[in-house]
Design a protein around this motif. Structure first.
Motif, PDB file in Angstrom:
ATOM      1  N   MET A   1       1.055  -0.899   0.166  1.00 45.21           N
ATOM      2  CA  MET A   1      -0.205   0.119  -0.243  1.00 45.21           C
ATOM      3  C   MET A   1       0.859   0.907   0.291  1.00 45.21           C
ATOM      4  N   SER A   2       0.250   2.271  -0.932  1.00 47.13           N
ATOM      5  CA  SER A   2       1.095   3.101  -0.424  1.00 47.13           C
ATOM      6  C   SER A   2       0.080   4.372  -0.305  1.00 47.13           C
ATOM      7  N   ASN A   3       0.866   5.577  -0.372  1.00 48.58           N
ATOM      8  CA  ASN A   3       0.285   7.385   0.452  1.00 48.58           C
ATOM      9  C   ASN A   3       0.376   7.964  -1.128  1.00 48.58           C
ATOM     10  N   SER A   4      -1.192   8.332  -0.720  1.00 50.37           N
ATOM     11  CA  SER A   4      -1.106   9.294  -2.457  1.00 50.37           C
ATOM     12  C   SER A   4      -0.092  10.818  -1.819  1.00 50.37           C
ATOM     13  N   TYR A   5      -0.588  11.073  -2.790  1.00 48.22           N
ATOM     14  CA  TYR A   5      -0.066  12.631  -2.610  1.00 48.22           C
ATOM     15  C   TYR A   5      -0.565  13.947  -3.015  1.00 48.22           C
ATOM     16  N   ALA A   6      -0.813  14.841  -2.569  1.00 49.50           N
ATOM     17  CA  ALA A   6      -1.737  16.121  -2.435  1.00 49.50           C
ATOM     18  C   ALA A   6      -1.371  17.309  -2.935  1.00 49.50           C
ATOM     19  N   GLN A   7      -1.824  18.185  -3.394  1.00 51.82           N
ATOM     20  CA  GLN A   7      -1.684  18.675  -4.772  1.00 51.82           C
ATOM     21  C   GLN A   7      -2.977  20.597  -4.240  1.00 51.82           C
ATOM     22  N   PRO A   8      -2.433  21.867  -3.453  1.00 53.24           N
ATOM     23  CA  PRO A   8      -3.575  22.865  -3.341  1.00 53.24           C
ATOM     24  C   PRO A   8      -4.274  22.951  -4.604  1.00 53.24           C
ATOM     25  N   VAL A   9      -5.548  23.361  -4.605  1.00 55.66           N
ATOM     26  CA  VAL A   9      -6.121  23.554  -6.171  1.00 55.66           C
ATOM     27  C   VAL A   9      -6.709  25.209  -5.794  1.00 55.66           C
ATOM     28  N   LEU A  10      -7.287  25.050  -5.103  1.00 49.77           N
ATOM     29  CA  LEU A  10      -8.141  26.406  -4.435  1.00 49.77           C
ATOM     30  C   LEU A  10      -8.292  26.348  -2.911  1.00 49.77           C
ATOM     31  N   ARG A  11      -8.183  27.867  -2.488  1.00 50.73           N
ATOM     32  CA  ARG A  11      -7.415  28.362  -0.892  1.00 50.73           C
ATOM     33  C   ARG A  11      -9.316  29.825  -1.648  1.00 50.73           C
ATOM     34  N   THR A  12     -10.038  29.596  -0.132  1.00 52.57           N
ATOM     35  CA  THR A  12     -10.783  30.716  -0.484  1.00 52.57           C
ATOM     36  C   THR A  12     -11.826  30.874   1.101  1.00 52.57           C
ATOM     37  N   PRO A  13     -11.940  31.681   0.897  1.00 52.87           N
ATOM     38  CA  PRO A  13     -13.075  31.722   2.840  1.00 52.87           C
ATOM     39  C   PRO A  13     -14.292  31.599   2.225  1.00 52.87           C
ATOM     40  N   ASP A  14     -14.593  31.645   0.429  1.00 52.22           N
ATOM     41  CA  ASP A  14     -16.051  30.644   0.642  1.00 52.22           C
ATOM     42  C   ASP A  14     -16.347  29.468   1.024  1.00 52.22           C
ATOM     43  N   ALA A 139      -8.074  24.857   8.000  1.00 46.80           N
ATOM     44  CA  ALA A 139      -6.002  24.569   8.276  1.00 46.80           C
ATOM     45  C   ALA A 139      -5.657  24.798   7.129  1.00 46.80           C
ATOM     46  N   ARG A 140      -4.699  24.963   7.052  1.00 41.70           N
ATOM     47  CA  ARG A 140      -3.874  24.814   5.182  1.00 41.70           C
ATOM     48  C   ARG A 140      -3.657  23.881   4.917  1.00 41.70           C
ATOM     49  N   ASP A 141      -3.631  22.608   5.974  1.00 36.24           N
ATOM     50  CA  ASP A 141      -2.523  21.660   4.983  1.00 36.24           C
ATOM     51  C   ASP A 141      -3.276  20.627   5.927  1.00 36.24           C
ATOM     52  N   LEU A 142      -3.354  18.869   5.679  1.00 35.96           N
ATOM     53  CA  LEU A 142      -3.690  18.320   5.687  1.00 35.96           C
ATOM     54  C   LEU A 142      -4.000  17.604   7.143  1.00 35.96           C
ATOM     55  N   GLU A 143      -2.799  17.873   7.819  1.00 34.97           N
ATOM     56  CA  GLU A 143      -2.686  17.237   9.423  1.00 34.97           C
ATOM     57  C   GLU A 143      -3.780  18.643   9.598  1.00 34.97           C
ATOM     58  N   LEU A 144      -3.860  19.394   9.491  1.00 37.72           N
ATOM     59  CA  LEU A 144      -4.611  19.946  10.203  1.00 37.72           C
ATOM     60  C   LEU A 144      -3.706  21.238  11.911  1.00 37.72           C
ATOM     61  N   ASP A 145      -2.520  21.476  11.502  1.00 37.29           N
ATOM     62  CA  ASP A 145      -1.998  21.698  12.130  1.00 37.29           C
ATOM     63  C   ASP A 145      -1.671  22.927  11.635  1.00 37.29           C
ATOM     64  N   ASP A 179       3.003  23.327  -3.659  1.00 39.10           N
ATOM     65  CA  ASP A 179       3.864  21.807  -3.449  1.00 39.10           C
ATOM     66  C   ASP A 179       2.667  20.301  -2.727  1.00 39.10           C
ATOM     67  N   LEU A 180       3.236  19.924  -4.174  1.00 43.86           N
ATOM     68  CA  LEU A 180       2.618  17.896  -3.821  1.00 43.86           C
ATOM     69  C   LEU A 180       3.370  17.608  -2.416  1.00 43.86           C
ATOM     70  N   VAL A 181       2.550  16.807  -1.289  1.00 40.06           N
ATOM     71  CA  VAL A 181       2.855  16.356  -0.403  1.00 40.06           C
ATOM     72  C   VAL A 181       1.865  15.208  -0.318  1.00 40.06           C
ATOM     73  N   MET A 182       2.952  14.544   0.535  1.00 40.74           N
ATOM     74  CA  MET A 182       2.743  13.335   0.792  1.00 40.74           C
ATOM     75  C   MET A 182       1.398  13.075   1.653  1.00 40.74           C
ATOM     76  N   ALA A 183       0.072  12.751   1.403  1.00 43.67           N
ATOM     77  CA  ALA A 183      -0.934  13.125   2.664  1.00 43.67           C
ATOM     78  C   ALA A 183      -1.122  11.829   3.932  1.00 43.67           C
ATOM     79  N   PRO A 184      -1.203  12.089   4.780  1.00 43.94           N
ATOM     80  CA  PRO A 184      -0.815  11.956   5.933  1.00 43.94           C
ATOM     81  C   PRO A 184      -2.006   9.860   5.754  1.00 43.94           C
TER      82      PRO A 184
END
Length: 184
Positions: A1-14, A139-145, A179-184
């Motif tokens: 099993m491998s992790n997916s990689y994620a890349q943000p495509v939208l940041r919005t207050p809406d 949160a701006r990241d997948l880890e919610l940090d 950036d493309l980052v490894m997803a948790p």
């Protein structure tokens, strides 16, 4: 099993704009076997009660070193702050969950069968382990940090198919914004 990689495509207050983007991305995906996963970091009894009502039978564990958890039958309100997670939920749980989280950091991940093939990039159908969309709230990241006052939409791909992420963004009129980052 491998992790997916994620890349943000939208940041919005809406939130509405974020959900429209999610819906448009899901519109090009093969949604067979669709499941939705929910994660939240909760700090108050009130937020726990609201989220637990929106996603029943969710697991939780103490965010601090206290060791409390749903598995042990502990009282979640005595163990705050906690992480709450519900795997394999249904799409009809998304709106109630997002309404219940208030300003708590949270993520909703849509897990489905595959992304479409992209012959011009030499990519076959992008199947499991790399076919997800995640909406992070407050949160701006997948880890919610990394706290934020907005919403971020991520597309997930296999690392060896990294060029699929900008292609997916372009299909909904966007570009990748991080950036493309490894997803948790």
């Amino acid at each position: 099993m491998s992790n997916s990689y994620a890349q943000p495509v939208l940041r919005t207050p809406d939130l509405s704009e974020a959900m429209t983007t999610v819906e448009r991305l899901l519109g090009i995906a093969d949604l067979r076997c669709l499941e939705v996963d929910f994660t939240a970091r909760l700090s108050t009894a009130r937020s726990y009660a609201a989220v637990a009502a929106a996603v029943p039978d969710a697991d939780w564990w103490a965010a601090a070193g206290g060791g409390g958890s749903s598995e042990r039958g502990d009282d979640p309100t005595a163990c705050l702050p906690i992480w709450l997670q519900k795997w394999a939920g249904t799409p009809d749980m998304v709106d109630p969950f997002l309404a219940a989280i208030g300003d708590s950091p949270a993520a909703v991940r849509w897990d489905f069968n595959a992304w479409p093939a992209v012959p011009e990039l030499g990519l076959d159908i992008g199947g499991t382990r790399g076919a997800f969309v995640t909406l992070c709230a407050h949160a701006r990241d997948l880890e919610l940090d990394e706290p934020a006052d907005d919403y971020t939409v991520f597309v997930h791909v296999k690392q060896i198919e990294a060029e699929r992420a900008p292609w997916l963004a372009a299909q909904v009129g966007l570009t990748v914004i991080g950036d493309l980052v490894m997803a948790p």
